[in-house]
Write a protein that holds these residues in place. Sequence first.
Motif, PDB file in Angstrom:
ATOM      1  N   SER A 113       2.991  10.928  -3.351  1.00 29.81           N
ATOM      2  CA  SER A 113       2.633  10.424  -4.141  1.00 29.81           C
ATOM      3  C   SER A 113       4.124   9.800  -5.073  1.00 29.81           C
ATOM      4  O   SER A 113       4.678   8.807  -4.388  1.00 29.81           O
ATOM      5  CB  SER A 113       3.605  11.975  -4.951  1.00 29.81           C
ATOM      6  OG  SER A 113       4.232  12.283  -4.569  1.00 29.81           O
ATOM      7  N   HIS A 123      -1.716   2.316  -5.428  1.00 29.47           N
ATOM      8  CA  HIS A 123      -2.824   3.585  -4.738  1.00 29.47           C
ATOM      9  C   HIS A 123      -4.525   3.768  -5.147  1.00 29.47           C
ATOM     10  O   HIS A 123      -4.920   3.802  -4.420  1.00 29.47           O
ATOM     11  CB  HIS A 123      -1.810   4.716  -4.838  1.00 29.47           C
ATOM     12  CG  HIS A 123      -2.640   6.040  -4.273  1.00 29.47           C
ATOM     13  ND1 HIS A 123      -3.398   6.973  -5.512  1.00 29.47           N
ATOM     14  CD2 HIS A 123      -2.176   6.475  -3.115  1.00 29.47           C
ATOM     15  CE1 HIS A 123      -3.720   8.014  -4.686  1.00 29.47           C
ATOM     16  NE2 HIS A 123      -3.508   7.987  -3.516  1.00 29.47           N
ATOM     17  N   ASP A 124      -3.895   3.273  -6.606  1.00 28.00           N
ATOM     18  CA  ASP A 124      -5.267   3.504  -7.665  1.00 28.00           C
ATOM     19  C   ASP A 124      -6.285   2.304  -7.912  1.00 28.00           C
ATOM     20  O   ASP A 124      -7.461   2.364  -8.030  1.00 28.00           O
ATOM     21  CB  ASP A 124      -5.521   4.458  -8.960  1.00 28.00           C
ATOM     22  CG  ASP A 124      -4.893   5.572  -9.012  1.00 28.00           C
ATOM     23  OD1 ASP A 124      -4.599   6.439  -8.029  1.00 28.00           O
ATOM     24  OD2 ASP A 124      -3.578   5.906  -9.751  1.00 28.00           O
ATOM     25  N   ASP A 125      -5.148   0.921  -7.656  1.00 24.30           N
ATOM     26  CA  ASP A 125      -6.262   0.039  -7.402  1.00 24.30           C
ATOM     27  C   ASP A 125      -6.755  -0.984  -8.315  1.00 24.30           C
ATOM     28  O   ASP A 125      -7.687  -0.843  -8.842  1.00 24.30           O
ATOM     29  CB  ASP A 125      -7.313  -0.103  -6.306  1.00 24.30           C
ATOM     30  CG  ASP A 125      -7.870  -1.310  -6.180  1.00 24.30           C
ATOM     31  OD1 ASP A 125      -7.396  -2.182  -6.378  1.00 24.30           O
ATOM     32  OD2 ASP A 125      -9.259  -1.267  -5.093  1.00 24.30           O
ATOM     33  N   VAL A 126      -5.692   0.048 -10.194  1.00 26.80           N
ATOM     34  CA  VAL A 126      -6.030  -0.559 -11.282  1.00 26.80           C
ATOM     35  C   VAL A 126      -4.775  -0.937 -11.943  1.00 26.80           C
ATOM     36  O   VAL A 126      -3.823  -1.643 -11.187  1.00 26.80           O
ATOM     37  CB  VAL A 126      -6.162   1.064 -12.022  1.00 26.80           C
ATOM     38  CG1 VAL A 126      -7.631   1.887 -11.300  1.00 26.80           C
ATOM     39  CG2 VAL A 126      -4.859   1.934 -12.149  1.00 26.80           C
ATOM     40  N   TRP A 172       3.481   2.901  -8.232  1.00 24.96           N
ATOM     41  CA  TRP A 172       2.468   3.930  -7.052  1.00 24.96           C
ATOM     42  C   TRP A 172       1.068   3.679  -7.815  1.00 24.96           C
ATOM     43  O   TRP A 172      -0.083   3.826  -6.738  1.00 24.96           O
ATOM     44  CB  TRP A 172       3.771   4.871  -7.522  1.00 24.96           C
ATOM     45  CG  TRP A 172       2.924   5.916  -6.522  1.00 24.96           C
ATOM     46  CD1 TRP A 172       2.934   6.052  -4.909  1.00 24.96           C
ATOM     47  CD2 TRP A 172       1.674   6.302  -5.950  1.00 24.96           C
ATOM     48  NE1 TRP A 172       2.154   7.195  -3.824  1.00 24.96           N
ATOM     49  CE2 TRP A 172       1.304   7.485  -4.967  1.00 24.96           C
ATOM     50  CE3 TRP A 172       0.948   6.941  -7.834  1.00 24.96           C
ATOM     51  CZ2 TRP A 172       0.376   8.242  -5.253  1.00 24.96           C
ATOM     52  CZ3 TRP A 172       0.303   8.115  -7.285  1.00 24.96           C
ATOM     53  CH2 TRP A 172      -0.398   8.821  -5.949  1.00 24.96           C
ATOM     54  N   HIS A 173       0.806   3.880  -9.185  1.00 30.66           N
ATOM     55  CA  HIS A 173      -0.657   3.944  -9.409  1.00 30.66           C
ATOM     56  C   HIS A 173      -1.537   2.925  -9.239  1.00 30.66           C
ATOM     57  O   HIS A 173      -2.740   3.195  -8.797  1.00 30.66           O
ATOM     58  CB  HIS A 173      -0.250   4.664 -10.899  1.00 30.66           C
ATOM     59  CG  HIS A 173       0.439   6.628 -11.357  1.00 30.66           C
ATOM     60  ND1 HIS A 173      -0.642   7.067 -10.653  1.00 30.66           N
ATOM     61  CD2 HIS A 173       0.978   6.724 -11.417  1.00 30.66           C
ATOM     62  CE1 HIS A 173      -0.498   8.109 -10.612  1.00 30.66           C
ATOM     63  NE2 HIS A 173       0.959   8.371 -11.749  1.00 30.66           N
ATOM     64  N   HIS A 181       0.734  -1.170  -0.202  1.00 29.16           N
ATOM     65  CA  HIS A 181      -0.093  -0.481  -0.462  1.00 29.16           C
ATOM     66  C   HIS A 181       1.178   1.344   0.302  1.00 29.16           C
ATOM     67  O   HIS A 181       1.893   1.516  -0.049  1.00 29.16           O
ATOM     68  CB  HIS A 181      -0.579  -0.310   1.146  1.00 29.16           C
ATOM     69  CG  HIS A 181       0.021  -0.079   2.523  1.00 29.16           C
ATOM     70  ND1 HIS A 181       0.026   1.281   3.117  1.00 29.16           N
ATOM     71  CD2 HIS A 181       0.404  -1.126   3.558  1.00 29.16           C
ATOM     72  CE1 HIS A 181       1.027   0.630   4.530  1.00 29.16           C
ATOM     73  NE2 HIS A 181       0.755  -0.823   4.903  1.00 29.16           N
TER      74      HIS A 181
END
Length: 308
Positions: A179, A264-267, A260-261, A173
């Motif tokens: 960022s 962080h964005d759960d994608v 990270w994305h 997580h």
Amino acid sequence: MDRPVGGTRFGATSFVPPPPIRELRDFTRHRRTLNEERTRGIQRLEKVLQDAGVKFSGSASTILTKSGRAILDAMLAGGADPAILANLALGRMRSKIPQLQDAPQGTFRVSHHDVFVKQMLAHIDFLDGQTEQIDAEIEQRVMEHEPVLERVQTTPGVGRKIAVSLVAEICGHMSVFPSAAHLASWAGICPGNNASGGKARSGRTRHGSVALRTVLTEAAQSAARTKGAYLTAHFHSVRSRRGTFEAIGATRHDILVAYWHIIHDDVDYIDLGADWAVRRQGPEQQRARLVHQIEKLGREVTLTIPAE
């Protein structure tokens, strides 16, 4: 709860992950140590075989395939006929029997070289057994991270082992890193910022986790070989201008930002496409880029744009 420690221009320099992640990190790093020792063992074995005039490297990808191992076992048992030894090849290796007939010819002496070969093979087998045990321990500890691992593996160049290592090194997580820039700064996977009196100096990256950098380098090298991906196109674009080392560094950064994305964005990873750099530019930028490339070859360019 992760605990930030220290600070950089982006925030935390390091963090203490929860105990389960720290344990997973110990196992993944130990697995890497075992793999590195196994590689050294194989290199030592190849050296002994080459000293004896036995060269498998020209006809087989590795001497430890089932075919290579069968031939080695037969040689250790006293076999010396090249035709008989080559006929032990299995599967697709049988198509290389003519090359294999030349490989085992040399000065291999059972009374001399077999001592080294047997010990090295035993050591490699021991390391394989140890690695299997570590892999089993790792699989038990990553069961709760399966959804994260599946998403991370959608990134080009990132297989399961690399995904597990990324989770172990960075955590599953991004609560500590607000960022992608924070994460890249902490990891030391971004250019340094060193300027004085308005004059920029060395942009060398800061020191980060060696283990994380190693994992990202493997992922970058794998991504560079992927066909039709943005990471591949970006790697070759940077390499053409600044060299392979800088291209690997840029691809490491791309993968870390993507990680990270994803977390962080759960994608899942969204590939921009190999032609993204061209698509993001308008006609004027594309024309200017092409003109610049031609002028670098010592030619003058005059553009005539037809009236609409």
